[in-house]
Design an enzyme around this catalytic site. Structure first.
Site, PDB file in Angstrom:
ATOM      1  N   ASP A   9     -16.364 -16.134  -8.923  1.00 28.97           N
ATOM      2  CA  ASP A   9     -16.351 -17.616  -9.475  1.00 28.97           C
ATOM      3  C   ASP A   9     -14.869 -18.147  -9.746  1.00 28.97           C
ATOM      4  OD1 ASP A   9     -17.089 -19.799 -11.304  1.00 28.97           O
ATOM      5  OD2 ASP A   9     -15.999 -18.562 -12.979  1.00 28.97           O
ATOM      6  N   ASP A  11     -13.406 -21.281 -11.606  1.00 30.53           N
ATOM      7  CA  ASP A  11     -12.881 -21.662 -12.927  1.00 30.53           C
ATOM      8  C   ASP A  11     -13.072 -20.582 -13.932  1.00 30.53           C
ATOM      9  OD1 ASP A  11     -12.446 -24.474 -12.150  1.00 30.53           O
ATOM     10  OD2 ASP A  11     -14.526 -24.523 -11.879  1.00 30.53           O
TER      11      ASP A  11
END
Ligand code: XBP
Ligand code: MG
Length: 227
Positions: A9, A11
Site C-alpha cells: 500500500d 498512503d
C-alpha cells in the site's frame, strides 16, 4: 509456497502521506470557493471512505444542499491531485522507518515488488520522484492503483490487479498495509498481511494480520521468506 513478491500500500504505509492529502483537499476547497475545511479529527472519520472522489461525495452527502454533481466532484478532485503533486514536490515527505531497507533486502533476495494503492498512479509517481528521485517503475515491477479498478478498498480488486500484473498467486505474496480497510481488502484477495499502523489508523482493529509492528524496521523478512 515460496515467497516471491512483496506488495505495498502507499498512503500511510510507504510514507505518512495523509496529512498532505488533507492539506491538498483543503487547498482545493479554498481555490474552488467552497466554505469547507477538514480538520485532523474530521479527516480521521472521513478516511473510513477510501478514495478522494468517494470521500468528497460522502462528505457532501451529509450537507443540507450538496453543491457538486459527479462532474463537479471530478473537477475538484483533479485540482486536489494537482495540489498534492505540488506539495509533495516541494519536499518534506520521507519514507517511513524501515521501508527503504526492506525494499533493498527484498531485492537482494530476488523478490519482486509491487504497489496496490487506492490513490492514483500520478500520486504514486509524485511520491517516487520526491523520495527516490526516480519513477515508480524503476523500483516496482507492477503498479495497481485505485482508478484502474471497479471497486476501491476494502474490496480486493486492486490486490487482484497487482497479482495479475505480477503473474503470481496470492500464496506467493505478502501485503503491507497501515489500515483496517487495507487489511480487509488484502485478506479478501487471499494475501497474508503485515500491518504498520500510521498516524491516522492507530487504534484500528487489525485482527487477522500476520505481523503487526510500529514500523518496518524490525520486520522479520527471513521468517516469511522461509515459508
Ligand atoms: C488511501 C486513500 C486515498 C487517499 C487520497 O487509502 O484512501 O484516498 O486518502 O487519494 P489506502 P486520492 O492507503 O488504503 O490505499 O484522493 O488520490 O483518491
Ligand atoms: Mg494506507
Amino acid at each position: 509456497m515460496t515467497l516471491a513478491a512483496l506488495i505495498f500500500d502507499v498512503d500511510g504505509t510507504l510514507a505518512e502521506t495523509e496529512e498532505v492529502h488533507r492539506r491538498a483537499f483543503n487547498e482545493a476547497f479554498a481555490e474552488a470557493g467552497l466554505p469547507w475545511h477538514w480538520s485532523v479529527e474530521d479527516y480521521r472519520i472521513l478516511l473510513r471512505t477510501t478514495g478522494g472522489k468517494e470521500r468528497i461525495a460522502a462528505f457532501q452527502s451529509g450537507l443540507p444542499a450538496p453543491p457538486l454533481d459527479p462532474g463537479g466532484i471530478a473537477r475538484l478532485h483533479r485540482a486536489k491531485t494537482a495540489r498534492y503533486a505540488a506539495i509533495v514536490a516541494a519536499g518534506g515527505l520521507a519514507l517511513r522507518p524501515g521501508v527503504a531497507e526492506l525494499l533493498e533486502r527484498a531485492k537482494a533476495r530476488g523478490l519482486r515488488l509491487a504497489i496496490a494503492t487506492t490513490t492514483s498512479e500520478a500520486n504514486v509517481e509524485a511520491l517516487a520522484q520526491a523520495v527516490w528521485g526516480r519513477p515508480a517503475a524503476a523500483l516496482f515491477d507492477a503498479i495497481a492503483a485505485g482508478d484502474m479498478v471497479a471497486r476501491k478498498k476494502p474490496a480486493p480488486d486492486v490486490w487482484h490487479l497487482a497479482l495479475d500484473r505480477l503473474g503470481l498467486p496470492a500464496a506467493a505474496c505478502l501485503a503491507f498495509e497501515d489500515s483496517r480497510n487495507g487489511l480487509v481488502s488484502a485478506r479478501a484477495a487471499g494475501l497474508r498481511v503485515v500491518v504498520t499502523p500510521s498516524r491516522y489508523t492507530e487504534g484500528e482493529d487489525f485482527a487477522g494480520a500476520d505481523w503487526i509492528g510500529p514500523d518496518l524496521s524490525a520486520f522479520p523478512l527471513e521468517r516469511f521468506a522461509a515459508g
